[in-house]
Design a protein around this motif. Structure first.
Motif, PDB file in Angstrom:
ATOM      1  N   GLY A 179      12.779   4.534  -3.623  1.00 34.86           N
ATOM      2  CA  GLY A 179      13.333   3.998  -2.379  1.00 34.86           C
ATOM      3  C   GLY A 179      13.636   5.075  -1.358  1.00 34.86           C
ATOM      4  O   GLY A 179      13.400   4.894  -0.148  1.00 34.86           O
ATOM      5  N   ARG A 180      14.133   6.211  -1.822  1.00 33.85           N
ATOM      6  CA  ARG A 180      14.406   7.326  -0.908  1.00 33.85           C
ATOM      7  C   ARG A 180      13.114   7.888  -0.325  1.00 33.85           C
ATOM      8  O   ARG A 180      13.033   8.201   0.872  1.00 33.85           O
ATOM      9  CB  ARG A 180      15.183   8.416  -1.640  1.00 33.85           C
ATOM     10  N   MET A 181      12.082   8.024  -1.152  1.00 37.88           N
ATOM     11  CA  MET A 181      10.809   8.547  -0.659  1.00 37.88           C
ATOM     12  C   MET A 181      10.190   7.628   0.391  1.00 37.88           C
ATOM     13  O   MET A 181       9.602   8.093   1.382  1.00 37.88           O
ATOM     14  CB  MET A 181       9.837   8.745  -1.823  1.00 37.88           C
ATOM     15  N   ASN A 188       3.354  10.232  -7.192  1.00 31.72           N
ATOM     16  CA  ASN A 188       4.304  11.342  -7.122  1.00 31.72           C
ATOM     17  C   ASN A 188       5.272  11.358  -8.305  1.00 31.72           C
ATOM     18  O   ASN A 188       5.937  12.376  -8.552  1.00 31.72           O
ATOM     19  CB  ASN A 188       5.105  11.260  -5.823  1.00 31.72           C
ATOM     20  N   PHE A 189       5.349  10.230  -9.018  1.00 33.98           N
ATOM     21  CA  PHE A 189       6.295  10.111 -10.127  1.00 33.98           C
ATOM     22  C   PHE A 189       5.593  10.030 -11.483  1.00 33.98           C
ATOM     23  O   PHE A 189       6.232   9.736 -12.491  1.00 33.98           O
ATOM     24  CB  PHE A 189       7.182   8.874  -9.927  1.00 33.98           C
ATOM     25  N   VAL A 190       4.288  10.278 -11.513  1.00 37.96           N
ATOM     26  CA  VAL A 190       3.524  10.232 -12.758  1.00 37.96           C
ATOM     27  C   VAL A 190       3.278  11.652 -13.254  1.00 37.96           C
ATOM     28  O   VAL A 190       2.993  12.554 -12.470  1.00 37.96           O
ATOM     29  CB  VAL A 190       2.189   9.489 -12.573  1.00 37.96           C
ATOM     30  N   GLY A 191       3.419  11.840 -14.574  1.00 37.22           N
ATOM     31  CA  GLY A 191       3.243  13.150 -15.170  1.00 37.22           C
ATOM     32  C   GLY A 191       4.568  13.716 -15.622  1.00 37.22           C
ATOM     33  O   GLY A 191       5.533  12.983 -15.850  1.00 37.22           O
ATOM     34  N   SER A 192       4.642  15.010 -15.749  1.00 35.59           N
ATOM     35  CA  SER A 192       5.883  15.685 -16.117  1.00 35.59           C
ATOM     36  C   SER A 192       6.662  15.979 -14.831  1.00 35.59           C
ATOM     37  O   SER A 192       6.234  16.800 -14.018  1.00 35.59           O
ATOM     38  CB  SER A 192       5.561  16.983 -16.866  1.00 35.59           C
ATOM     39  N   ALA A 196       0.822  -1.208   0.000  1.00 35.16           N
ATOM     40  CA  ALA A 196       0.000   0.000   0.000  1.00 35.16           C
ATOM     41  C   ALA A 196       0.860   1.264   0.000  1.00 35.16           C
ATOM     42  O   ALA A 196       0.513   2.265  -0.637  1.00 35.16           O
ATOM     43  CB  ALA A 196      -0.931  -0.005   1.207  1.00 35.16           C
ATOM     44  N   ALA A 197       2.005   1.209   0.680  1.00 35.50           N
ATOM     45  CA  ALA A 197       2.893   2.369   0.725  1.00 35.50           C
ATOM     46  C   ALA A 197       3.526   2.623  -0.641  1.00 35.50           C
ATOM     47  O   ALA A 197       3.673   3.782  -1.074  1.00 35.50           O
ATOM     48  CB  ALA A 197       3.966   2.162   1.786  1.00 35.50           C
ATOM     49  N   VAL A 198       3.894   1.545  -1.335  1.00 38.75           N
ATOM     50  CA  VAL A 198       4.475   1.687  -2.675  1.00 38.75           C
ATOM     51  C   VAL A 198       3.435   2.285  -3.627  1.00 38.75           C
ATOM     52  O   VAL A 198       3.720   3.225  -4.380  1.00 38.75           O
ATOM     53  CB  VAL A 198       4.981   0.333  -3.209  1.00 38.75           C
ATOM     54  N   LEU A 227       2.327   4.195 -13.913  1.00 40.42           N
ATOM     55  CA  LEU A 227       3.079   3.325 -13.000  1.00 40.42           C
ATOM     56  C   LEU A 227       2.075   2.498 -12.206  1.00 40.42           C
ATOM     57  O   LEU A 227       1.076   3.037 -11.714  1.00 40.42           O
ATOM     58  CB  LEU A 227       3.935   4.140 -12.020  1.00 40.42           C
ATOM     59  N   SER A 228       2.333   1.197 -12.099  1.00 44.76           N
ATOM     60  CA  SER A 228       1.457   0.349 -11.297  1.00 44.76           C
ATOM     61  C   SER A 228       2.235  -0.829 -10.730  1.00 44.76           C
ATOM     62  O   SER A 228       3.209  -1.296 -11.335  1.00 44.76           O
ATOM     63  CB  SER A 228       0.269  -0.165 -12.130  1.00 44.76           C
ATOM     64  N   VAL A 229       1.811  -1.308  -9.577  1.00 43.36           N
ATOM     65  CA  VAL A 229       2.438  -2.461  -8.938  1.00 43.36           C
ATOM     66  C   VAL A 229       1.866  -3.734  -9.553  1.00 43.36           C
ATOM     67  O   VAL A 229       0.642  -3.921  -9.605  1.00 43.36           O
ATOM     68  CB  VAL A 229       2.204  -2.450  -7.417  1.00 43.36           C
ATOM     69  N   VAL A 230       2.748  -4.613 -10.004  1.00 43.76           N
ATOM     70  CA  VAL A 230       2.343  -5.892 -10.594  1.00 43.76           C
ATOM     71  C   VAL A 230       2.454  -7.018  -9.574  1.00 43.76           C
ATOM     72  O   VAL A 230       1.561  -7.857  -9.452  1.00 43.76           O
ATOM     73  CB  VAL A 230       3.214  -6.211 -11.837  1.00 43.76           C
ATOM     74  N   GLU A 231       3.555  -7.028  -8.844  1.00 46.11           N
ATOM     75  CA  GLU A 231       3.774  -8.019  -7.784  1.00 46.11           C
ATOM     76  C   GLU A 231       4.477  -7.332  -6.623  1.00 46.11           C
ATOM     77  O   GLU A 231       5.196  -6.349  -6.820  1.00 46.11           O
ATOM     78  CB  GLU A 231       4.649  -9.180  -8.276  1.00 46.11           C
ATOM     79  N   HIS A 232       4.286  -7.891  -5.410  1.00 44.42           N
ATOM     80  CA  HIS A 232       4.961  -7.299  -4.257  1.00 44.42           C
ATOM     81  C   HIS A 232       5.272  -8.367  -3.209  1.00 44.42           C
ATOM     82  O   HIS A 232       4.434  -9.212  -2.903  1.00 44.42           O
ATOM     83  CB  HIS A 232       4.095  -6.211  -3.610  1.00 44.42           C
ATOM     84  N   THR A 233       6.504  -8.322  -2.710  1.00 44.45           N
ATOM     85  CA  THR A 233       6.918  -9.085  -1.535  1.00 44.45           C
ATOM     86  C   THR A 233       7.668  -8.109  -0.636  1.00 44.45           C
ATOM     87  O   THR A 233       8.023  -7.008  -1.071  1.00 44.45           O
ATOM     88  CB  THR A 233       7.844 -10.253  -1.901  1.00 44.45           C
ATOM     89  N   PRO A 234       7.929  -8.467   0.621  1.00 46.60           N
ATOM     90  CA  PRO A 234       8.666  -7.532   1.477  1.00 46.60           C
ATOM     91  C   PRO A 234      10.022  -7.122   0.912  1.00 46.60           C
ATOM     92  O   PRO A 234      10.483  -6.013   1.159  1.00 46.60           O
ATOM     93  CB  PRO A 234       8.823  -8.324   2.785  1.00 46.60           C
TER      94      PRO A 234
END
Length: 343
Positions: A222-224, A148-152, A140-142, A192-199
């Motif tokens: 990663g920094r954000m 924040n990274f979509v657009g110009s 959910a955090a990702v 941008l979209s999440v396809v798979e996620h593990t810790p």
């Protein structure tokens, strides 16, 4: 001292090669060990090959492999794909090299994996760790961070990139231990979209424009999230009009041979699918091929904008229409082997 009269077996000293090779002249013309086999003659092959590049191969090597597979005289690629990455690498042969800029300006799609907890100096798995964290993000955090990274957006390219600084490639300076400071650049990211996620790892799908660095995106994400990250796997799934369904791999090309590979050759004008076309007469085509403008007539003729012109279904030129006049900027000579327009 040689007192014998000159003969075929005993040539005059002036005609003897250095090293004392006494073979007759016609024998000396052949290399030792017998005649070399003739190399296949390079061909005028024009069209696009959509290569599915494997991990570990450089883009330069990929171009050389495709060029050899078709026996082509000329080849180039439309956008470098790092050795770490796999996927779509469009390779232009012959006259198709004139349409490379149109493909490089097209949208691109990627699938990439971000490994959390480590940031590297190259922003990918080949680099050395420069920051670490024990924290790991929730899915959910990702997902909440991606907008924040979509657009110009402004993006600082990786230090290990091909961008030039005072005439030197950034990656060359970085490898020499110099501090590389790159300026942020405006890039366009459409999706941008999440396809798979593990810790430990998240797979993300991305669609973006020219100049976007996926490695930089993973670093900044990663920094954000406060956990650091780097790209551990990357696959390009689309470049402009070219998708995975159009692709072939090195193994298939090397097995088929030059003639057997022709079905993999897509028409030169495939790269121009984003701009309109106009059919012209033979006389107009001859003028365009001499670099001369032509007047486009008819009710549906375009009056402004970029177009490409064909004659009898064959690509002739790309240019700009200004007040009904087509001014050619790229002229094509497709008299050799070329991919035909596919239905």
């Amino acid at each position: 001292m040689n007192d014998l009269p000159p003969t075929e077996q005993n040539p005059p000293l002036a005609e003897m090669p250095r090293g004392g090779d006494r073979r007759p002249p016609e024998a000396r013309r052949q290399p030792r060990g017998g005649p070399r086999p003739d190399r296949p003659k390079k061909r005028d092959v024009s069209g696009w090959v959509i290569l599915d590049k494997g991990v570990g191969m450089t883009s330069t090597h990929a171009v050389a492999v495709v060029k050899r597979a078709f026996n082509a005289k000329k080849a180039g690629h439309a956008g470098t794909l790092d050795p770490l990455a796999s996927g779509i690498l469009p390779i232009a042969l012959g006259e198709a090299t004139k349409t490379v800029p149109f493909v490089m300006d097209g949208r691109k799609a990627y699938l990439f994996s971000v490994t959390w907890g480590i940031e590297t100096d190259t922003d990918d798995a080949e680099g050395r760790p420069v920051a670490t964290s024990e924290a790991r993000p929730e899915r959910a955090a990702v997902e909440a961070a991606l907008p924040n990274f979509v657009g110009s957006i402004e993006q600082v390219p990786p230090r290990f990139s091909a961008i030039k600084i005072a005439g030197e490639r950034a990656y060359d300076l970085a490898r020499d231990g110099e501090v590389v400071e790159l300026q942020a650049r405006l890039v366009q990211i459409d999706h941008l979209s999440v396809v798979e996620h593990t810790p430990e790892r998240t797979v993300i799908a991305a669609e973006c424009g020219k100049g976007t660095y996926v490695r930089a995106l993973a670093r900044d994400l990663g920094r954000m999230l406060g956990c650091y990250g780097h790209v551990s796997a990357l696959r390009r799934t689309r470049v402009g009009p070219f998708v995975e369904a159009d692709s072939c791999n090195v193994t298939a090309l090397e097995a088929a041979g030059p003639d057997g590979n022709l079905p993999h050759l897509r028409p030169v004008e495939t790269a121009l699918d984003a701009i309109p076309s106009v059919a012209i007469s033979r006389d107009m085509a001859l003028r365009l091929m001499r670099g001369q403008p032509v007047i486009l007539r008819g009710r549906d003729a375009p009056v402004e904008g970029k177009i490409f012109a064909t004659c009898g279904g064959i690509l002739v030129a790309v240019g700009d229409v200004e007040r009904g006049e087509l001014v050619p900027h790229r002229v094509f000579h497709l008299g050799g082997t070329a991919g035909g327009r596919q239905a």
